[in-house]
Design an enzyme around this catalytic site. Structure first.
Site, PDB file in Angstrom:
ATOM      1  N   CYS A  29      32.774 -13.204 -37.724  1.00 27.30           N
ATOM      2  CA  CYS A  29      32.792 -13.168 -36.259  1.00 27.30           C
ATOM      3  C   CYS A  29      31.395 -13.360 -35.689  1.00 27.30           C
ATOM      4  O   CYS A  29      31.247 -13.667 -34.504  1.00 27.30           O
ATOM      5  CB  CYS A  29      33.395 -11.863 -35.765  1.00 27.30           C
ATOM      6  SG  CYS A  29      32.667 -10.386 -36.498  1.00 27.30           S
ATOM      7  N   SER A  48      41.784 -12.712 -32.778  1.00 24.19           N
ATOM      8  CA  SER A  48      41.643 -13.830 -31.845  1.00 24.19           C
ATOM      9  C   SER A  48      41.616 -13.367 -30.394  1.00 24.19           C
ATOM     10  O   SER A  48      42.065 -12.262 -30.061  1.00 24.19           O
ATOM     11  CB  SER A  48      42.806 -14.806 -32.023  1.00 24.19           C
ATOM     12  OG  SER A  48      44.021 -14.195 -31.608  1.00 24.19           O
ATOM     13  N   GLY A  88      44.173 -10.563 -29.053  1.00 19.86           N
ATOM     14  CA  GLY A  88      43.531  -9.361 -28.523  1.00 19.86           C
ATOM     15  C   GLY A  88      43.793  -9.166 -27.047  1.00 19.86           C
ATOM     16  O   GLY A  88      44.015  -8.037 -26.594  1.00 19.86           O
ATOM     17  N   GLU A 116      37.870  -6.626 -30.409  1.00 20.40           N
ATOM     18  CA  GLU A 116      36.831  -7.614 -30.715  1.00 20.40           C
ATOM     19  C   GLU A 116      37.525  -8.957 -30.818  1.00 20.40           C
ATOM     20  O   GLU A 116      38.391  -9.146 -31.674  1.00 20.40           O
ATOM     21  CB  GLU A 116      36.123  -7.268 -32.028  1.00 20.40           C
ATOM     22  CG  GLU A 116      35.031  -8.252 -32.370  1.00 20.40           C
ATOM     23  CD  GLU A 116      34.528  -8.094 -33.786  1.00 20.40           C
ATOM     24  OE1 GLU A 116      34.464  -9.111 -34.503  1.00 20.40           O
ATOM     25  OE2 GLU A 116      34.227  -6.954 -34.190  1.00 20.40           O
TER      26      GLU A 116
END
Length: 488
Positions: free
Chosen positions: A270, A210, A214, A233
């Site tokens: 994602c 998330s 992150g 990411e």
């Protein structure tokens, strides 16, 4: 190889792992590339052989179907073998040799030689949605091991038993291939992951998850007395832009493919296309409303389910958003795929509120009145993993749209769909923030090895003190760029 039970790793256990990882990194960095390649292949073989054992555990912990999990495991082992092949080639070292030149126009040039070398121990934070490909032996672990680094994996709480099993199998394979103890370790618990990231022996971090999680880890990595690279990411809506000509030529085909793409894997990719821009005057909105969607499917776990329904409820409360098509069970457990509609002008008026990731089986359709609005929306985007154009070769808007989107996304697609992320040499899976914290790198494909390498230049050293890749006789047989020209 150390595997802990499904409990939080204690401070003393973590200390032992980090000490072993530091020692292992020194040993592993000095191993010939062929030895590291053999170890990666050994892990791939062991995981393939254990598929019947691993896939049922993964299914129990993630609710993902066996076909998806078997495919993901094959992707993971293919990646290990691909990196092994790359190690044998040696081009990843980017070896450069400038011989001394007294006539160099900028003044006498010294003998200077540059090569990429391993960073040292790294910590990898596993992802929830790819229990094989972005977890214990996923892309970050694979590329770090290939680079010559040791790896401490922070296990994801969504699949701890699978992680322990993969860790045990990979550890046995690494030992059998002669890898040093401590090369791969697993830690459990949020605090252990944070502590590992802050430890001075760790030289880089990698994360998939998330934006909030992150960003918190990214800030930690940069708060250290010695800041380190952090490859996070985080989030992406992966917009799709349908031109007027494409809508007229194949609108029905685009509708069908889009619905299949945004509902694939219950929308838990994602790279799920989360926003679709279509001409207001086309029939695509009516077709999207009437198109059958996938059956309800369980999400990865209760936390993902809760986060998804919360995000979707927030979107549905927005004044500029309406439901498109059936709404039955879209907030249920498991949720039916949801589709909502707004306008391009609304996106431009409130990009922060509408151009936002909703991780799960939902997407937002936005109608536009002119293709100038396509460009306007593209310009207000924040960083994305992907941006897709469904267009025709004659589209006048296409050149400028491609140019703008290339500045916003790590991968720009033409008449394809972003949910497929092939493991290749040229793949780019990254993008400007908040898609990632490191837009100059990729987490998929062979180029990801560069995350865990750093350049070192050697000036004036005698041949016997140089790394093999920088010697004139080139004993390793790696590609070298000598005095600016590539020599193989």
């Amino acid at each position: 190889m150390t595997v802990l039970p499904n409990t939080s790793t204690t401070a003393s256990e973590l200390e032992g792992m980090l000490a072993a990882a530091e020692t292992a990194a020194t040993d592993w960095a000095q191993r010939p590339a062929a030895g590291r390649a053999d170890a990666l292949v050994a892990v791939a073989d062991a995981l393939d052989a254990a598929a019947d054992q691993l896939v049922p555990v993964a299914q129990e912990e993630t609710n993902l179907p066996p076909a998806r999990l078997n495919g993901e495991l094959k992707r993971t082992t293919f990646q290990l073998r691909l990196f092994a092949e790359m190690l044998l080639d040696g081009g990843y070292l980017d070896a450069r040799i400038d011989h001394g030149d007294p006539a160099w126009p900028m003044g006498a040039r010294p003998d200077i030689r540059r090569v990429l070398e391993p960073l040292g121990p790294v910590v990898v934070f596993a992802a929830s949605n790819f229990p094989f490909a972005f977890s214990v032996m996923g892309g970050d672990t694979c590329s770090a091991l290939a680079a010559g680094c040791s790896v401490v994996v922070k296990v994801h709480s969504g699949h701890p038993r699978l992680s322990a099993a993969v860790g045990r199998i990979a550890g046995e394979a690494l030992r059998g291939a002669g890898a040093p103890d401590g090369l791969l370790a697993l830690v459990y618990g949020t605090q252990a992951g944070r502590d590992a990231l802050l430890d001075p022996r760790i030289k880089a971090g990698a994360f998939t998850g998330s934006i909030s999680g992150g960003r918190a880890l990214f800030d930690l990595a940069n708060s250290r007395p010695e800041p380190i690279p952090f490859y996070g990411e985080l989030g992406s809506v992966n917009p799709v832009f349908v031109t007027e000509a494409a809508a007229a030529a194949r609108g029905s085909e685009i509708v069908s493919e889009f619905v299949g793409s945004y509902t694939l894997g219950a929308g838990q990719f994602c790279t799920k296309p989360g926003i679709l821009l279509v001409p207001e005057a086309s029939s695509m909105v009516q077709e999207l409303s009437a198109t059958d969607r996938a059956a309800p499917a369980k999400l990865l776990n209760e936390r993902i389910q809760s986060g998804y329904t919360s995000s979707l409820e927030g979107l549905l409360k927005h004044d500029a958003v309406d439901s498109l098509g059936g709404t039955e069970d879209i907030l249920a457990f498991p949720p039916a795929p949801a589709l909502n509609i707004t306008t391009a002008s609304a996106l431009l008026a409130d990009p922060e509120g509408l151009i936002t990731e909703c991780f799960g089986p939902s997407a937002l359709v936005a109608t536009y009145q002119s293709e100038e609005e396509l460009l306007a929306v593209a310009r207000v985007l924040d960083g994305q993993l992907t941006a897709t154009i469904q267009g025709e070769d004659t589209d006048a808007v296409a050149p400028e749209l491609v140019r703008v989107l290339a500045g916003k996304a790590g991968r720009v697609l033409w008449n394809q769909w972003p949910t497929g992320v092939s493991v290749t040499y040229a793949q780019q899976h990254g993008g400007p923030y908040p898609a990632t914290t490191a837009p100059t790198s990729t987490s998929v494909g062979t180029a990801s090895i560069s995350r865990f390498l750093r350049p070192v230049a050697y000036q004036g050293l005698p041949a016997h003190l140089l790394p093999g890749a920088l010697r004139d006789e080139n004993p390793l047989g790696v590609p070298q760029r000598v005095n600016g020209a590539l020599s193989i």
